[in-house]
Enzyme design. Structure first.
Site, PDB file in Angstrom:
ATOM      1  CB  SER A 113      -0.956  -0.037   1.193  1.00 59.25           C
ATOM      2  OG  SER A 113      -1.905   0.973   1.072  1.00 59.25           O
ATOM      3  CG  HIS A 114       0.057   3.697   3.140  1.00 56.36           C
ATOM      4  ND1 HIS A 114      -1.001   2.822   3.179  1.00 56.36           N
ATOM      5  CD2 HIS A 114       0.574   3.722   4.377  1.00 56.36           C
ATOM      6  CE1 HIS A 114      -1.125   2.360   4.409  1.00 56.36           C
ATOM      7  NE2 HIS A 114      -0.187   2.883   5.162  1.00 56.36           N
ATOM      8  CG  ASP A 278      -2.926   4.028  -1.342  1.00 64.77           C
ATOM      9  OD1 ASP A 278      -3.589   3.930  -2.393  1.00 64.77           O
ATOM     10  OD2 ASP A 278      -2.840   3.095  -0.518  1.00 64.77           O
ATOM     11  CG  ASP A 280      -2.564  -0.290  -2.735  1.00 65.52           C
ATOM     12  OD1 ASP A 280      -2.555   0.799  -2.139  1.00 65.52           O
ATOM     13  OD2 ASP A 280      -3.257  -1.248  -2.370  1.00 65.52           O
ATOM     14  CG  ASP A 282      -6.085   0.607  -1.436  1.00 61.47           C
ATOM     15  OD1 ASP A 282      -5.240   1.506  -1.223  1.00 61.47           O
ATOM     16  OD2 ASP A 282      -6.095  -0.473  -0.819  1.00 61.47           O
ATOM     17  NE  ARG A 283      -4.663   3.570   3.168  1.00 60.92           N
ATOM     18  CZ  ARG A 283      -4.138   3.609   4.370  1.00 60.92           C
ATOM     19  NH1 ARG A 283      -3.579   4.721   4.799  1.00 60.92           N
ATOM     20  NH2 ARG A 283      -4.169   2.555   5.142  1.00 60.92           N
ATOM     21  CE  LYS A 377      -7.884   1.109   1.642  1.00 62.20           C
ATOM     22  NZ  LYS A 377      -7.803   0.210   2.794  1.00 62.20           N
TER      23      LYS A 377
HETATM   24  C1  G1P Z   1      -4.947   0.538   8.167  1.00 58.20           C
HETATM   25  C2  G1P Z   1      -6.225   1.328   8.291  1.00 58.20           C
HETATM   26  C3  G1P Z   1      -7.396   0.486   7.842  1.00 58.20           C
HETATM   27  C4  G1P Z   1      -7.153  -0.007   6.422  1.00 58.20           C
HETATM   28  C5  G1P Z   1      -5.820  -0.731   6.348  1.00 58.20           C
HETATM   29  C6  G1P Z   1      -5.471  -1.128   4.921  1.00 58.20           C
HETATM   30  O1  G1P Z   1      -5.007  -0.598   9.001  1.00 58.20           O
HETATM   31  O2  G1P Z   1      -6.433   1.778   9.612  1.00 58.20           O
HETATM   32  O3  G1P Z   1      -8.579   1.247   7.915  1.00 58.20           O
HETATM   33  O4  G1P Z   1      -8.179  -0.872   6.018  1.00 58.20           O
HETATM   34  O5  G1P Z   1      -4.789   0.115   6.841  1.00 58.20           O
HETATM   35  O6  G1P Z   1      -5.356  -0.020   4.084  1.00 58.20           O
HETATM   36  P1  G1P Z   1      -4.320  -0.651  10.447  1.00 58.20           P
HETATM   37  O7  G1P Z   1      -2.874  -0.317  10.250  1.00 58.20           O
HETATM   38  O8  G1P Z   1      -4.992   0.434  11.271  1.00 58.20           O
HETATM   39  O9  G1P Z   1      -4.589  -2.025  10.967  1.00 58.20           O
HETATM   40 ZN    ZN Z   2      -3.473   1.154  -0.305  1.00 58.06          ZN
END
Ligand code: G1P
Ligand code: ZN
Length: 544
Positions: A113-114, A278, A280, A282-283, A377
């Site tokens: 992800s990010h 972000d 990948d 999705d954000r 997302k």
């Molecule tokens: C975090 C975010 C959560 C999201 C996840 C994946 O998870 O809080 O809402 O779904 O990243 O993007 P966390 O690190 O809090 O477990």
């Molecule tokens: Zn992501």
């Protein structure tokens, strides 16, 4: 065929977290590490024989190396067909779209992800099931259990396949289709939104927009959709070429990690609309000239305006939000007379609700919004949703948000993160809080009266599964909340997340500064949990 069976031993740290297995690249580079996990994954997901598998990632360092390994393992695990994004690229939402469109058995998404990328950064792998969404806990747990017993894995010994030529190739009997990563997704967006109206807005000669792809995967998607198909000025998309190390950045679209975009939108002659996505894809972060829209408000505003978007004109079946997400969407659900589902943190909990048609829109405070169009997302989808609203309403983002607050009240909301704190300290903090919970209801603190104090548990109405210990929540009689939970995606130490929400219905008090308005609850959170004491920190690392 030259299949080799390689003897291996379990790694104890292969339990997937909130969103798959995420580790430092160096951890994945250990001999057999990725292979063990992939073998456990193929063994856990059921009969892979004659199935189609989608593969793609966010383009970060190690993406193509990992894909080559997965391809060589997929062929000996019986897959009939692989669909892979060109150069190994697929945004997470595009992967979800493609799994569904081609009715694949599932998909493997390579992303952290990010989280920062590069040889010193992070890598990740997760499995998405047939509906296009993240595998449920029953599967991720099965993967983990198998990874703990593994003694060997099987791999085909051959040259790397080409990931750059669009078209079909074969590895033994397995068909491999390298596809354009953007086309299917772009077509889906055109079928959801009012593209002619958005195009008219973007080309009216006045409207200015900026989209920051943060050197990550959404660059090619945003250029194709916003600039090519919708006619936005070339240059609307900035940082649009994906780089293996995200140019050394931290592609998390929020006030801390996208400061240039925020500054531009708050400048005197700044653009009308700004957005970012972000690593990948999705954000999303949504900004208007002079305003940041919190993700919780964004979900509520989207829901309240969903009838302006062609795909949702028939109405919403329900709204789902993660527990820590503000209750702003609850008010909209109430006024639309539709159910509001409160789920644990993590997109995987929305899958069943979407499949069962119990919810149409979903959102998390962590800059995630999406709908029943896919099972992840979706960053660009959210941006297009806002553009669709702006195109129809012909008002500024600021006016739309303010009118929303005037109608529904405002949920002041902030999240304070304390990153990379010692795991034992974080656990102690949570354990101590947990012990206090039974005594809290009825107590008066800083003028707030505690209504309930518990550790959130979720009963899935579709498959009746239970998820416990999903975050400590302290709710007050006026609807304010303080929530504490530990991150399930971090790769270093522990991250404490503190979520704070206050509800304001007084029309004269709707436009205060968030941190100032929430100051007494922020202090209360610290005195309840001993944040400074346990973390040794005077201030959060990230405030959103
Ligand atoms: C975090 C975010 C959560 C999201 C996840 C994946 O998870 O809080 O809402 O779904 O990243 O993007 P966390 O690190 O809090 O477990
Ligand atoms: Zn992501």
């Amino acid at each position: 065929m030259p299949i080799i069976n390689i003897t291996s031993q379990p790694f104890t740290d292969q339990r997937p977290g909130t969103s798959g297995l995420r580790k430092r690249v160096k951890v994945f580079q250990q001999e057999h590490y990725l292979e063990n996990f992939v073998q456990a994954m193929f063994d856990a997901i059921g009969n892979t024989r004659n199935q189609t598998l989608v593969i793609g990632g966010d383009g970060r360092f190690y993406n193509e190396t990992a894909i080559q390994t997965i391809v060589k393992m997929a062929v000996v695990n019986g897959f009939k067909r692989l669909i892979i994004g060109q150069h190994g690229l697929l945004s997470t939402p595009a992967a979800s779209c493609i799994i569904r469109k081609y009715q694949a058995f599932g998909g493997v998404i390579l992303s952290a992800s990010h989280n920062p990328a590069g040889p010193e950064g992070d890598f990740g792998i997760k499995f998405n099931i047939r509906n296009g969404g993240p595998a449920p806990e029953s599967i991720t747990e099965a993967i983990y259990q198998l990874s703990q017993k593994i003694s060997s894995y099987r791999i085909f010994e051959c040259e790397d396949i080409s990931l750059s030529d669009i078209g079909t190739q074969y590895l033994q009997d397995m068909q491999i289709d390298i596809i354009d990563p953007v086309t299917d997704y772009a077509e889906m967006m055109a079928n959801i939104f009012d593209f002619p109206a958005i195009r008219a807005l973007l080309c009216n000669g006045r409207f200015q927009m900026r989209f920051d792809a943060m050197h990550a995967i959404t660059g090619p998607y945003a250029k194709e959709i916003l600039e090519k198909r919708l006619g936005a000025e070339v240059g609307t998309v900035i940082n649009g070429i994906p780089q293996a190390d995200f140019a050394g950045g931290h592609p998390d679209p929020n006030l801390t990690y996208a400061p240039e975009l925020v500054a531009e939108l708050f400048a005197e002659n700044g653009p009308d609309f700004g957005a970012a996505s972000d690593g990948d894809g999705d954000r999303n972060m949504i900004l208007g000239h002079g305003i940041f829209v919190t993700p919780s408000d964004s979900l509520a505003i989207m829901a309240a305006n969903a009838d302006l978007v062609p795909a949702y004109q028939e109405g919403l079946k329900g709204i789902a939000r993660s527990m820590p997400t503000s209750q702003a969407a609850d008010k909209v659900a109430k006024s639309l007379n539709i159910p509001l589902h409160e789920t644990p943190t993590g997109w995987k909990f929305f899958g069943n609700l979407l499949d069962a048609n119990l919810a149409t829109l979903c959102g998390e405070e962590s800059f995630g919004t999406g709908s029943n169009h896919i099972r992840e997302k979706d960053g660009l989808w959210a941006v297009l949703f806002w553009l669709n609203i702006l195109a129809v309403r012909q008002q500024s983002v600021l006016d739309i948000v303010r009118q929303h607050w005037q109608k529904y009240g405002r949920n002041y909301y902030t999240r304070h993160d304390y990153e990379e704190i010692p795991t034992n300290k974080a656990n102690q903090l949570i354990e101590r809080l947990q012990l206090q919970l039974p005594q809290l209801p009825g107590q008066k603190m800083n003028g707030y009266i505690v209504k309930y104090a518990d550790n959130f548990g979720y009963h899935d109405p579709v498959d009746n599964s239970i998820a416990e210990n999903q975050g400590i929540r302290i709710g007050f009689t006026d609807g304010c909340r303080i929530i504490f939970r530990l991150s399930g995606t971090g790769t270093q130490g522990a991250t404490l997340r503190v979520y704070i929400e206050a509800i304001e219905d007084n029309p004269d008090k709707l436009f205060a500064d968030t941190q100032t308005r929430l100051q007494d609850l922020i202090e209360l959170a610290d005195s309840l949990a001993g944040i400074k004491l346990f973390t040794g920190r005077n201030a959060p690392t990230v405030i959103t």
